[in-house]
Design a protein around this motif. Structure first.
Motif: not given
Length: 691
Positions: A280-292, A319-325, A375-384
């Protein structure tokens, strides 16, 4: 022994005719001398003995270990032993080697040259030589081999001697099996900036309790792995028991996204021949929320029976580089949806490329289509905000039975009833399975199923199935039974169907008026009528409804009929008319009446000068189908061959004016041809009068 033999030779030579004394070592230096051969031929032939006799083994089998074991070669004969070949067998591992040395020395001497046919290794009687076998393992393969020694008795030359081979097995003693253990099944590089390489090792440990060496083949990558992951390891790696090895993997992201791959390590661990390590590896700096899971954002529970609990999993990933809430919220739990985490409570923070899986369940409370969502609320700036749907179907089959009470009433003994049909339907949701139809203990064996349906049968909502029940009346008395319908209905899976019947005698079941019934035909029929009663209408329901004529049966001939005369006109002293009531009991029953009619006159007061005279017959009451026949002749009763039929009201005779018209009349009352049978009670009037 060898020296004793030489001494004997010396003695022989001294005592021989040959006056020249030969030296003691002469035969040793001249073995082909005929005199020496004659002396040696009586000695025991050379015999090879190896110590240890059954082979040698090596315990140290790990890479880097080098061990030498000694084998002693001894000549246990009285003649020289010639070894012409010393080598390892062709299938012996190359990790074994050997050398030949002098015997009976505290330390190994310098290696001897390998023997050949032309330059054999000669071992005199009782002497020894040593073979030093060395094992230096270089890999994890199990090694084995054999030491070959070709030899013959020194009495003959190589060409004349019998060649023999001594074979000494060489084995290794590996304890246990190699066991490969890794620290983690995943290698997470975390956040790595674009184009920046990062190298992380995979640590593999040989945890064998024995001495087996772990072999790790050059690593490969599973199909579909991102080329951003690579390794420079191209050779096998060997790991001794208790030791570890590192396989380095490098990650260089080439796009602003997350990367996945799988490293594959082949091993000689029988229980774990292949190790798969997720990359596993990522080049996305911010938190990034996805469903597996679920990939299509819909959790499918399928058909779930009320009372059952079905589990599914929801997996989310950063999928991001910072912790996801992430905070999940269950929209509606009233229909049976639930999740194993608290609604409205934030989940543990997901580190870069970490996943979190929690269980969701469905325990339906109602039947039919069911829905809810998380319903999910997140700190992903692209998908709150995001959500996942949950759908299922509540299976709640419910059996309906119509009718559930079968009453066959009274059944005459030895009769079989008409079958009654029971309809089973599924008035619930989801499929219902009818598994069995059984009779409850104590049910009468006279209650039976008509061609029982093959079971099990599956019924969808509103689908039906039928079965029929009948009764065979064998024993007088109650014939009750309870039929049990077995289904997977959520309510009362075993439903009773009551069956009642009363087996009665023919007289009770076919009670009739004025007679005794017959039941032999399988239905109620008139058997015999009581005295003075008849079954005229051939209808069992009315029984013997037809009573006998008053005063006895009126016959259909003159001997059994009724004489109702004489009748006369107004001038006569006889009555002018008469009325009779009778009953016909069957279609072939005939009542006969006859009389003589008188045409009188009296001078000067009655019918002076003559009159007309007539005779009439008429029904004053009669059922349909009745008629009468008549004959008028001054010849008494009878005359069927001259009658006239088909009448209900008829002037039978009309005399001439002025004549004396006395005459006889016969009337037959009967059913007209084709009439329906009835109890033919009638009233008929006969008239004799003027005009």
């Amino acid at each position: 022994m060898r020296h004793l033999g030489l001494c004997l030779l010396s003695v022989v030579f001294v005592a021989s005719c040959d006056s020249q004394l030969k030296p003691p070592d002469y035969c040793e230096n001249n073995p082909d001398d005929e005199q020496c051969k004659e002396l040696l031929i009586d000695l025991l032939p050379a015999r090879i003995y190896l110590d240890p006799p059954f082979g040698i083994g090596f315990d140290c089998v790990q890479v880097g270990c080098e061990t030498t074991r000694l084998v002693t070669i001894e000549n246990r004969g009285e003649r020289d032993l010639h070894i012409t070949l010393a080598r390892l067998s062709v299938d012996t591992s190359t990790e074994f080697s050997f050398s030949l040395h002098e015997g009976d020395t505290p330390t190994l001497s310098a290696p001897l040259s390998k023997p050949t046919v032309d330059n054999p290794l000669i071992i005199p009687p009782t002497e020894t030589r040593q073979v030093a076998v060395t094992y230096a393992p270089r890999d994890a393969q199990e090694d084995a081999g054999a030491l070959w020694l070709d030899w013959h008795d020194g009495l003959e030359s190589y060409d004349d001697a019998v060649q023999e081979r001594a074979e000494l097995p060489i084995t290794t003693r590996v304890l246990g099996e190699a066991e490969a253990t890794i620290e983690s099944g995943a290698l997470n590089f975390g956040y790595v900036p674009l184009g920046t390489p990062k190298t992380v090792p995979v640590v593999v440990t040989n945890t064998s309790n024995g001495s087996a060496t772990l072999e790790i083949q050059p690593p490969t990558f599973s199909p579909g792995s991102s080329p951003a992951f690579f390794t420079t390891q191209t050779e096998p790696v060997y790991v001794n028991s208790g030791e570890s090895a590192e396989i380095e993997v490098t990650f260089v992201p080439d796009a602003a996204t997350a990367f996945e791959g799988e490293l594959v390590l082949g091993t000689n661990d029988g229980a774990r021949p292949t190790i798969h390590i997720r990359l596993l590896g990522t080049s996305i700096a911010d938190p990034y929320f996805v469903f597996v899971e679920p990939e299509d954002w819909v959790v499918q529970f399928g058909d779930v029976r009320i009372g059952d609990v079905i589990e599914r999993e929801v997996t989310i990933k950063n999928l991001g580089g910072l912790p996801l809430l992430v905070t999940p919220n269950l929209a509606d739990e009233s229909t049976g949806f639930a999740m194993a985490v608290a609604s409205g409570v934030q989940l543990p923070a997901l580190n870069p490329l970490a996943e979190y899986t929690f269980t969701v369940t469905l325990n339906p409370t109602v039947g039919g289509a069911l829905w809810s969502e998380i319903d999910f609320t997140t700190n992903d700036p692209t998908l709150p905000d995001d959500w996942v749907d949950m759908v299922g179907y509540g299976v709640a089959p419910d059996a309906a039975i119509a009718p559930d009470n079968l009453d066959f009433g009274q059944l005459v003994q030895f009769w079989t009833s008409e079958a009654q049909t029971v309809t089973v339907s599924n008035q619930g949701t989801g499929d219902m399975t009818v598994t069995a139809l059984t009779f409850e203990v104590g049910s009468s064996p006279q209650v039976k199923l008509v061609s029982p349906p093959p079971l099990p049968v599956k019924l969808g909502p509103d689908e039906t199935m039928d079965f029929s029940v009948y009764v065979e009346g064998q024993t007088i008395g109650p014939a009750g039974a309870t039929l049990l319908l077995h289904t997977d209905s959520i309510v009362d899976p075993v439903r009773p169907i009551s069956v009642t019947a009363e087996i009665v005698s023919c007289e009770v079941g076919c009670a009739m008026a004025n007679g005794t019934p017959s039941c032999a035909s399988g239905s109620c029929a008139v058997g015999t009528c009581n005295t003075n009663f008849h079954d005229a209408d051939e209808n069992f329901a009315t029984g013997c409804e037809c009573p006998e004529d008053a005063g006895g049966d009126i016959g259909g001939n003159c001997a059994q009929g009724r004489n109702v005369g004489p009748l006369g006109d107004k001038c006569s002293s006889y009555p002018g008319n008469v009325t009779r009531t009778g009953t016909l009991h069957s279609l072939d029953d005939v009542d006969l009446y006859w009389f003589r009619a008188y045409d009188d006159s009296s001078f000067p007061t009655c019918d002076v000068g003559g009159d007309s005279f007539g005779i009439r017959a008429q029904f004053t009451s009669a059922p349909p189908g009745l008629e009468f026949c008549y004959r008028v002749a001054n010849a008494g009763c009878g005359g069927e061959n001259q009658w006239s039929c088909g009448h209900t009201n008829k002037l039978l005779y009309n005399g001439g004016y002025g004549d004396d018209d006395d005459t006889d009349a016969t009337v037959w009352v009967r059913f007209a041809p084709g009439a329906n049978p009835v109890c033919g009670t009638y009233t008929i009037r006969f008239d004799a009068d003027d005009g």
